[in-house]
Design a protein around this motif. Sequence first.
Motif, PDB file in Angstrom:
ATOM      1  N   SER A 189       0.825  -1.222   0.000  1.00  0.00           N
ATOM      2  CA  SER A 189       0.000   0.000   0.000  1.00  0.00           C
ATOM      3  C   SER A 189       0.851   1.260   0.000  1.00  0.00           C
ATOM      4  O   SER A 189       2.037   1.234   0.369  1.00  0.00           O
ATOM      5  CB  SER A 189      -0.930   0.030   1.216  1.00  0.00           C
ATOM      6  OG  SER A 189      -0.187   0.322   2.376  1.00  0.00           O
ATOM      7  N   GLN A 191       0.467   5.653   0.810  1.00  0.00           N
ATOM      8  CA  GLN A 191      -0.295   6.827   1.258  1.00  0.00           C
ATOM      9  C   GLN A 191       0.546   8.056   0.956  1.00  0.00           C
ATOM     10  O   GLN A 191       1.779   7.988   1.051  1.00  0.00           O
ATOM     11  CB  GLN A 191      -0.472   6.809   2.775  1.00  0.00           C
ATOM     12  CG  GLN A 191      -1.601   5.973   3.295  1.00  0.00           C
ATOM     13  CD  GLN A 191      -1.492   5.876   4.807  1.00  0.00           C
ATOM     14  OE1 GLN A 191      -0.777   5.020   5.298  1.00  0.00           O
ATOM     15  NE2 GLN A 191      -2.168   6.747   5.531  1.00  0.00           N
ATOM     16  N   LYS A 314      -2.608   7.979  -7.259  1.00  0.00           N
ATOM     17  CA  LYS A 314      -4.009   7.830  -6.828  1.00  0.00           C
ATOM     18  C   LYS A 314      -4.133   8.253  -5.358  1.00  0.00           C
ATOM     19  O   LYS A 314      -5.073   8.960  -4.973  1.00  0.00           O
ATOM     20  CB  LYS A 314      -4.433   6.365  -7.020  1.00  0.00           C
ATOM     21  CG  LYS A 314      -5.888   6.134  -6.882  1.00  0.00           C
ATOM     22  CD  LYS A 314      -6.284   4.749  -7.374  1.00  0.00           C
ATOM     23  CE  LYS A 314      -7.680   4.423  -6.862  1.00  0.00           C
ATOM     24  NZ  LYS A 314      -7.869   2.998  -6.643  1.00  0.00           N
ATOM     25  N   ALA A 315      -3.158   7.818  -4.551  1.00  0.00           N
ATOM     26  CA  ALA A 315      -3.202   8.154  -3.111  1.00  0.00           C
ATOM     27  C   ALA A 315      -3.121   9.675  -2.924  1.00  0.00           C
ATOM     28  O   ALA A 315      -3.790  10.236  -2.052  1.00  0.00           O
ATOM     29  CB  ALA A 315      -2.047   7.469  -2.384  1.00  0.00           C
ATOM     30  N   ARG A 316      -2.341  10.338  -3.746  1.00  0.00           N
ATOM     31  CA  ARG A 316      -2.225  11.806  -3.632  1.00  0.00           C
ATOM     32  C   ARG A 316      -3.550  12.465  -4.005  1.00  0.00           C
ATOM     33  O   ARG A 316      -4.026  13.368  -3.325  1.00  0.00           O
ATOM     34  CB  ARG A 316      -1.101  12.326  -4.528  1.00  0.00           C
ATOM     35  CG  ARG A 316      -0.768  13.778  -4.266  1.00  0.00           C
ATOM     36  CD  ARG A 316       0.090  14.420  -5.337  1.00  0.00           C
ATOM     37  NE  ARG A 316       1.393  13.830  -5.480  1.00  0.00           N
ATOM     38  CZ  ARG A 316       1.784  13.094  -6.518  1.00  0.00           C
ATOM     39  NH1 ARG A 316       0.939  12.831  -7.500  1.00  0.00           N
ATOM     40  NH2 ARG A 316       2.997  12.617  -6.593  1.00  0.00           N
ATOM     41  N   THR A 318      -6.620  11.125  -4.005  1.00  0.00           N
ATOM     42  CA  THR A 318      -7.780  10.780  -3.163  1.00  0.00           C
ATOM     43  C   THR A 318      -7.531  11.065  -1.685  1.00  0.00           C
ATOM     44  O   THR A 318      -8.477  11.112  -0.894  1.00  0.00           O
ATOM     45  CB  THR A 318      -8.117   9.276  -3.283  1.00  0.00           C
ATOM     46  OG1 THR A 318      -6.954   8.541  -2.853  1.00  0.00           O
ATOM     47  CG2 THR A 318      -8.467   8.887  -4.705  1.00  0.00           C
ATOM     48  N   GLY A 319      -6.266  11.162  -1.304  1.00  0.00           N
ATOM     49  CA  GLY A 319      -5.940  11.328   0.113  1.00  0.00           C
ATOM     50  C   GLY A 319      -6.096  10.018   0.882  1.00  0.00           C
ATOM     51  O   GLY A 319      -6.045   9.994   2.106  1.00  0.00           O
ATOM     52  N   GLU A 320      -6.270   8.929   0.153  1.00  0.00           N
ATOM     53  CA  GLU A 320      -6.506   7.646   0.833  1.00  0.00           C
ATOM     54  C   GLU A 320      -5.355   6.676   0.667  1.00  0.00           C
ATOM     55  O   GLU A 320      -4.589   6.771  -0.290  1.00  0.00           O
ATOM     56  CB  GLU A 320      -7.778   7.007   0.263  1.00  0.00           C
ATOM     57  CG  GLU A 320      -8.995   7.761   0.742  1.00  0.00           C
ATOM     58  CD  GLU A 320     -10.278   7.218   0.208  1.00  0.00           C
ATOM     59  OE1 GLU A 320     -10.256   6.205  -0.513  1.00  0.00           O
ATOM     60  OE2 GLU A 320     -11.311   7.844   0.518  1.00  0.00           O
ATOM     61  N   ARG A 321      -5.276   5.728   1.609  1.00  0.00           N
ATOM     62  CA  ARG A 321      -4.306   4.636   1.500  1.00  0.00           C
ATOM     63  C   ARG A 321      -4.726   3.780   0.303  1.00  0.00           C
ATOM     64  O   ARG A 321      -5.874   3.336   0.218  1.00  0.00           O
ATOM     65  CB  ARG A 321      -4.318   3.833   2.798  1.00  0.00           C
ATOM     66  CG  ARG A 321      -3.431   2.628   2.819  1.00  0.00           C
ATOM     67  CD  ARG A 321      -3.409   2.048   4.231  1.00  0.00           C
ATOM     68  NE  ARG A 321      -2.729   0.773   4.249  1.00  0.00           N
ATOM     69  CZ  ARG A 321      -3.340  -0.401   4.133  1.00  0.00           C
ATOM     70  NH1 ARG A 321      -4.654  -0.456   4.030  1.00  0.00           N
ATOM     71  NH2 ARG A 321      -2.639  -1.511   4.143  1.00  0.00           N
ATOM     72  N   THR A 322      -3.798   3.552  -0.628  1.00  0.00           N
ATOM     73  CA  THR A 322      -4.145   2.854  -1.868  1.00  0.00           C
ATOM     74  C   THR A 322      -3.415   1.521  -1.930  1.00  0.00           C
ATOM     75  O   THR A 322      -2.197   1.458  -1.695  1.00  0.00           O
ATOM     76  CB  THR A 322      -3.746   3.739  -3.081  1.00  0.00           C
ATOM     77  OG1 THR A 322      -4.418   4.988  -2.931  1.00  0.00           O
ATOM     78  CG2 THR A 322      -4.134   3.109  -4.388  1.00  0.00           C
TER      79      THR A 322
END
Length: 334
Positions: A189, A191, A314-316, A318-322
Amino acid sequence: MDLKVGVIGTGAIGIEHIKRINEKVQGAYVTAVSDINVEQAQRLANQIDAVFFETGEELIASPDVAIVVVTSWDPTHEKYVLEAIKHGKYVFCEKPLATDSAGCKRIVDAEVKAGKKLVQVGFMRRYDRGYIELKEAIETKKFGEPLMLHCAHRNPTADENYLTPMAIINTGIHEIDALRWLLQEDYVSAQMILPKQTSFTHEKLHDPQMLILETVSGIHIDLEIFVNCQFGYDIKCDVVCETGEIGLEDPAYTHVKAKGKNYTKIAPDWQTRFVEAYDYEFELWVRSIQTGNLTGPTAWDGYAAAVTMDACGKARDTGERTLIQLPECPALYK
Ligand code: NAI
Ligand code: ISE
């Protein structure tokens, strides 16, 4: 017989590698160059007694070129690597192998179809003495299992062409590969954290950025990428293990004692900080082609890094752990 090298992209690192091949590395010399900056490349070709080609494709096809070095801008790498594979020529490509995982996958597929490893990616951290020592300590479990890594990749300045995604695609990609190689583990993962910005950045670059990676066994890595840090070229990698910590030192061969201070210098740029690693990288690349056994970072390593790079993007956003998942590694790379 010495290998004839064609170099595509005669900017900063292209010139460095040309000098390295002609003046330091045994068994190869540069016979051809190409660049969209025609005037500069033609002048260079005259200076080193090489042929200038209008296009990279013509250079790759030339019988005067046995092996290819790609040092043009990131988005141009994929097409030249695919072209070299089409001609069955060994190709060293600067990082990133392509600007996304789909591009890297096309390269992996072409190489698998060719049935032979031809590609090496310029992940040169693997040739740095500091990283090599870290790897030995990790592999021998000198201090037990690695648990956490605290890393930083700092450049003194970045220009207006350097945009937010490049913190990963162009800069953090080095650690993404080097740490996977150090730990011999894939990532699960990513983040991204976007902290308070430096006033030295511009509106299209969020600087600094923080990346947090997790590996299959649960090792956590924090990587600061700060490309306008002002004070020098600074690379950190501290590995916290069960019974000790091992980390990179800034290489310095002299110190200065003057005016009440005692200090060592910080390298100003990548050329200075990693000169020995680049030399060793090219020495081994040429030797491995001569012996027919490529040992450096493969197209699969380039692809694995790009899958992680895409997840970071994608993590940047969405701000989510990907989550990160790699498909089965083809037999060619096992
Ligand atoms: P640069 O901008 O100084 O040089 C790139 C050259 O490529 C320029 O002369 C440009 O005219 C040429 N070029 C652009 N598109 C082209 C095309 N389609 N065909 C032929 N030539 C083309 O950039 P720099 O710093 O030399 O970087 C080049 C590559 O090397 C980049 O991919 C970069 O990520 C990588 N790099 C790797 C480093 C490492 O530590 N391994 C360090 C610096 C760069
Ligand atoms: C450059 O392309 C490199 O590869 C350097 O090693 C890195 O520090 C820098 O951020 C990149 O732009």
